[in-house]
Design a protein around this motif. Structure first.
Motif, PDB file in Angstrom:
ATOM      1  N   ASP A 189       0.861  -1.191   0.017  1.00  6.94           N
ATOM      2  CA  ASP A 189      -0.056   0.051   0.109  1.00  6.94           C
ATOM      3  C   ASP A 189       0.987   1.310  -0.120  1.00  6.94           C
ATOM      4  OD1 ASP A 189      -2.259  -1.663   2.385  1.00  6.94           O
ATOM      5  OD2 ASP A 189      -2.254  -1.327   0.057  1.00  6.94           O
ATOM      6  N   SER A 190       2.052   1.273   0.738  1.00  7.09           N
ATOM      7  CA  SER A 190       2.720   2.582   1.075  1.00  7.09           C
ATOM      8  C   SER A 190       4.113   2.453   0.703  1.00  7.09           C
ATOM      9  CB  SER A 190       2.810   2.783   2.425  1.00  7.09           C
ATOM     10  OG  SER A 190       3.805   1.788   3.126  1.00  7.09           O
ATOM     11  N   ASP A 191       4.604   1.395   0.006  1.00 10.80           N
ATOM     12  CA  ASP A 191       6.127   1.457  -0.525  1.00 10.80           C
ATOM     13  C   ASP A 191       6.875   2.059   0.348  1.00 10.80           C
ATOM     14  OD1 ASP A 191       7.416   2.371  -3.481  1.00 10.80           O
ATOM     15  OD2 ASP A 191       7.526   0.748  -2.651  1.00 10.80           O
ATOM     16  N   SER A 192       7.050   1.733   1.638  1.00  8.82           N
ATOM     17  CA  SER A 192       7.656   2.472   2.727  1.00  8.82           C
ATOM     18  C   SER A 192       8.954   1.721   2.683  1.00  8.82           C
ATOM     19  CB  SER A 192       6.989   2.574   4.068  1.00  8.82           C
ATOM     20  OG  SER A 192       7.947   2.552   5.056  1.00  8.82           O
ATOM     21  N   ALA A 193      10.024   2.926   2.670  1.00  5.95           N
ATOM     22  CA  ALA A 193      11.493   2.135   2.830  1.00  5.95           C
ATOM     23  C   ALA A 193      11.896   1.679   3.937  1.00  5.95           C
ATOM     24  CB  ALA A 193      12.575   3.572   2.301  1.00  5.95           C
ATOM     25  N   ARG A 194      11.425   2.465   4.969  1.00  5.73           N
ATOM     26  CA  ARG A 194      11.667   1.698   6.322  1.00  5.73           C
ATOM     27  C   ARG A 194      11.169   0.431   6.306  1.00  5.73           C
ATOM     28  NH1 ARG A 194      10.049   6.031  10.557  1.00  5.73           N
ATOM     29  NH2 ARG A 194      10.993   4.495  12.057  1.00  5.73           N
ATOM     30  N   ALA A 195       9.894   0.097   5.869  1.00  9.94           N
ATOM     31  CA  ALA A 195       9.186  -1.084   6.130  1.00  9.94           C
ATOM     32  C   ALA A 195       9.946  -2.105   5.377  1.00  9.94           C
ATOM     33  CB  ALA A 195       7.732  -0.877   5.714  1.00  9.94           C
ATOM     34  N   LYS A 196      10.408  -1.775   4.451  1.00  7.74           N
ATOM     35  CA  LYS A 196      11.302  -2.623   3.357  1.00  7.74           C
ATOM     36  C   LYS A 196      12.494  -2.989   4.365  1.00  7.74           C
ATOM     37  CE  LYS A 196       9.898  -0.783  -1.183  1.00  7.74           C
ATOM     38  NZ  LYS A 196      10.173   0.008  -2.137  1.00  7.74           N
ATOM     39  N   ILE A 197      13.204  -2.174   4.679  1.00  7.92           N
ATOM     40  CA  ILE A 197      14.272  -2.537   5.725  1.00  7.92           C
ATOM     41  C   ILE A 197      14.095  -3.364   6.701  1.00  7.92           C
ATOM     42  CG2 ILE A 197      16.014  -1.388   6.998  1.00  7.92           C
ATOM     43  CD1 ILE A 197      16.120   1.242   5.310  1.00  7.92           C
ATOM     44  N   LEU A 198      12.879  -3.179   7.529  1.00  6.38           N
ATOM     45  CA  LEU A 198      12.821  -3.854   8.454  1.00  6.38           C
ATOM     46  C   LEU A 198      12.374  -5.283   7.845  1.00  6.38           C
ATOM     47  CD1 LEU A 198      11.925  -4.295  11.450  1.00  6.38           C
ATOM     48  CD2 LEU A 198       9.893  -3.572  11.164  1.00  6.38           C
ATOM     49  N   LEU A 199      11.651  -5.385   6.903  1.00  3.44           N
ATOM     50  CA  LEU A 199      11.176  -6.855   6.261  1.00  3.44           C
ATOM     51  C   LEU A 199      12.577  -7.432   6.126  1.00  3.44           C
ATOM     52  CD1 LEU A 199       8.869  -8.598   5.372  1.00  3.44           C
ATOM     53  CD2 LEU A 199       9.154  -7.444   3.138  1.00  3.44           C
ATOM     54  N   ASP A 200      13.235  -6.807   5.436  1.00  2.69           N
ATOM     55  CA  ASP A 200      14.636  -7.521   5.146  1.00  2.69           C
ATOM     56  C   ASP A 200      15.289  -7.888   6.261  1.00  2.69           C
ATOM     57  OD1 ASP A 200      17.999  -6.553   4.239  1.00  2.69           O
ATOM     58  OD2 ASP A 200      16.680  -7.918   3.209  1.00  2.69           O
ATOM     59  N   ASP A 201      15.472  -7.101   7.309  1.00  2.00           N
ATOM     60  CA  ASP A 201      15.901  -7.586   8.622  1.00  2.00           C
ATOM     61  C   ASP A 201      15.398  -8.722   9.333  1.00  2.00           C
ATOM     62  OD1 ASP A 201      17.090  -4.342  10.253  1.00  2.00           O
ATOM     63  OD2 ASP A 201      18.148  -5.869   8.613  1.00  2.00           O
ATOM     64  N   ILE A 202      13.671  -8.802   9.249  1.00  2.00           N
ATOM     65  CA  ILE A 202      13.222  -9.989   9.762  1.00  2.00           C
ATOM     66  C   ILE A 202      13.174 -11.361   9.118  1.00  2.00           C
ATOM     67  CG2 ILE A 202      10.744 -10.775  10.163  1.00  2.00           C
ATOM     68  CD1 ILE A 202      10.016  -8.053  10.668  1.00  2.00           C
ATOM     69  N   LYS A 203      13.660 -11.112   7.653  1.00  2.00           N
ATOM     70  CA  LYS A 203      13.815 -12.301   6.868  1.00  2.00           C
ATOM     71  C   LYS A 203      15.068 -12.806   7.086  1.00  2.00           C
ATOM     72  CE  LYS A 203      10.865 -11.443   3.104  1.00  2.00           C
ATOM     73  NZ  LYS A 203      10.586 -10.894   1.698  1.00  2.00           N
ATOM     74  N   HIS A 204      16.237 -11.874   7.732  1.00  2.00           N
ATOM     75  CA  HIS A 204      17.391 -12.395   7.870  1.00  2.00           C
ATOM     76  C   HIS A 204      17.719 -12.590   9.425  1.00  2.00           C
ATOM     77  CE1 HIS A 204      17.767 -10.980   3.822  1.00  2.00           C
ATOM     78  NE2 HIS A 204      18.996 -11.739   3.616  1.00  2.00           N
ATOM     79  N   GLY A 205      16.845 -12.774  10.088  1.00  2.00           N
ATOM     80  CA  GLY A 205      16.706 -13.280  11.499  1.00  2.00           C
ATOM     81  C   GLY A 205      16.734 -12.057  12.471  1.00  2.00           C
ATOM     82  N   GLY A 206      16.447 -10.573  12.090  1.00  2.00           N
ATOM     83  CA  GLY A 206      16.262  -9.567  12.898  1.00  2.00           C
ATOM     84  C   GLY A 206      14.775  -9.390  13.476  1.00  2.00           C
ATOM     85  N   PRO A 207      14.471  -8.398  14.223  1.00  2.00           N
ATOM     86  CA  PRO A 207      15.341  -7.259  14.324  1.00  2.00           C
ATOM     87  C   PRO A 207      16.167  -7.352  15.464  1.00  2.00           C
ATOM     88  CG  PRO A 207      13.164  -6.639  14.871  1.00  2.00           C
ATOM     89  CD  PRO A 207      13.107  -7.942  14.198  1.00  2.00           C
ATOM     90  N   ARG A 208      17.412  -6.772  15.691  1.00  2.00           N
ATOM     91  CA  ARG A 208      18.339  -6.781  16.945  1.00  2.00           C
ATOM     92  C   ARG A 208      17.787  -5.971  17.847  1.00  2.00           C
ATOM     93  NH1 ARG A 208      22.550  -4.883  12.890  1.00  2.00           N
ATOM     94  NH2 ARG A 208      22.439  -6.808  11.587  1.00  2.00           N
TER      95      ARG A 208
END
Lengths: 292, 181
Positions: free
Chosen positions: A273-292
């Motif tokens: 819906d929003s194409d949010s950059a921060r959401a993408k970064i968080l999603l990427d972190d979650i997929k790689h085992g984050g967030p810290r």
């Protein structure tokens, strides 16, 4: 008859001679202090450091090599558990010294070599957050850090979650009690952070402002109460689904509650819906085992 | 006499709360100001390892990597201080080696060194793995742990000093730029 003028002049001369050493000393001290302050306030740019010529000989035709050691063959190891280590180069068979403050782990490299990852230790920040008790503060009237209000948990039942609550670090932080030694005996006491939130919850119940519920969600997340953080983030999203921070707290809380897939699903729908950059970064972190 | 006392008071009050001011600047994200403030008030606080460590982290975040040299030598009296000194020394060493290799086209052989989570360490590791590092002036490296992230490394010859620039991108958007010299 006394010669008053002559007497006054000689008195003046005497006074000047008497105070002259003090005046000279004072002027000298002021001059020295100004000079010292000016010298200390000088910004030394790093250009001076970087202009040091590197003595290694280098020619464009043949490329000289730095001090070289024969490469040590290392068996590829997957990063399993953190290995506390502190060394420039460690042979694989040598035991690594345990270090409480250094967290290290082996990082698998594409070529099959493992590297020791060194992380910094941030425990020193506690000395700034919690200064020594002998520190005396200036008296300020009614400086209670937090306000105490009555506890109200009715809001938490509005968004039930089927997942069980899991107690996760960190615990509630208590700021130290400081007392001043001024004659008025004003004592400054800090209470538990959790009671800060109750006042905000009370206000939220009156006006349903999503900013307040977002604040509550963030505070609960910081306190480690991920279940409550999730609930309030959900409430915020119900009121206004366009607040980015609310979605991020929502996803982070789900991850902390071991609902990683749900967090990824929620973030994906928000990103669509929003194409949010921060959401993408968080999603990427979650997929790689984050967030810290 | 009064002037003498006042001047003494002025001098002592300047350094009284240097640590709290440094912490405030650090928390506010004013890393450059924090680094400069720490440098100005370093000498009277050099024995306070917390102060020195915070000053070093401020300079690290402000990309003043060379200023880590002094804290590295000072931090040695506690386990935590030695650990942080090692962290800083790795970053400083990698910066110097990378700078030397980029500017002077000098080969860096395979050395088994520790790494850190700092962007400089990541770029250094990727640069070391690059077999064609001397064939182009601008280097693009993808982060192996995150496909959307990539880094751009190049040298800028503008100004009186050559600068090494590391740019971080996420999903084609520039997120951060580190200018080092």
């Amino acid at each position: 008859m006394l010669n008053v003028h002559e007497l006054e002049r000689s008195w003046l001369r005497y006074k000047i001679k008497h105070t002259l050493p003090y005046a000279v000393a004072g002027v000298a001290v002021i001059t020295l202090s100004v000079a010292a302050l000016w010298y200390l306030s000088l910004d030394r740019p790093d250009t001076k450091e970087s202009q040091e010529t590197i003595s290694a000989s280098s020619q464009p035709v043949d490329r000289p090599k730095l001090a070289q050691r024969p490469p040590v063959p290392v068996a590829q190891t997957a990063p399993t558990k953190p290995v506390p280590a502190l060394a420039v180069s460690t042979p694989p068979e040598r035991e690594i010294e345990n270090s409480v403050s250094v967290s290290t782990q082996k990082v698998a490299r594409p070529q099959g070599q493992t590297k020791v990852l060194i992380k910094p230790s941030m425990g020193f920040l506690e000395t700034f957050k919690h200064p020594p008790k002998r520190l005396v503060q200036e008296p300020e009237p009614q400086k209670n850090v937090t306000q105490t209000t009555t506890l109200s948990t009715s809001l938490s039942t509005q968004a039930p979650v089927s997942t069980p609550v899991k107690k996760v670090d960190p615990p509630v932080q208590n700021t130290p009690t400081l007392s001043s030694s001024t004659p008025s005996n004003i004592s400054i006491t800090a209470r538990q952070d959790e009671k800060d939130i109750q006042d905000v919850i009370k206000r939220f119940k009156k006006n349903k402002n999503p900013a307040l519920s977002l604040f509550v969600a963030k505070r609960y997340y910081e306190l480690g109460r991920y279940q409550k953080a999730y609930n309030y983030a959900l409430i915020t999203n119900d009121i206004n689904s366009e607040i980015e921070d609310s979605w991020l707290i929502f996803a982070r809380s789900l991850v902390r509650l071991d609902q990683r897939k749900m967090a990824i699903k929620a973030l994906n729908s928000y990103i669509d819906d929003s194409d949010s950059a921060r959401a993408k970064i968080l999603l990427d972190d979650i997929k790689h085992g984050g967030p810290r | 006499m009064r002037i003498f006392l006042i001047s003494i008071l002025l001098l002592t009050s300047i350094y009284a709360d240097a640590g709290s001011k440094l912490f405030q600047l650090y928390q506010d994200g004013a890393y450059q100001d924090a680094c400069n403030h720490g440098m100005r008030t370093f000498h009277p606080n050099r024995k306070d390892e917390s102060f020195v460590t915070l000053y070093a982290f401020s300079c690290l975040k402000a990309d003043y990597i060379d200023r880590l040299a002094v804290p590295i030598t000072v931090l040695k009296n506690s386990k935590e201080a030695r650990a942080n000194a090692t962290y800083f020394s790795v970053i400083l060493m990698q910066k110097k080696m990378l700078f030397h290799s980029l500017l002077d086209k000098s080969e860096i052989p395979e050395l088994r060194l520790p790494t850190t989570d700092h962007v400089l360490s990541k770029v250094f590791d990727l640069y070391m793995q690059d077999d064609e590092k001397f064939d182009h002036d601008v280097h693009h490296y993808k982060d192996p742990s995150s496909p959307e992230r990539f880094y751009r490394l190049y040298v800028s010859h503008k100004g009186p000093v050559d600068k090494m620039i590391i740019e971080e991108f996420y999903d084609q958007m520039l997120t951060d730029r580190h200018i080092l010299w």
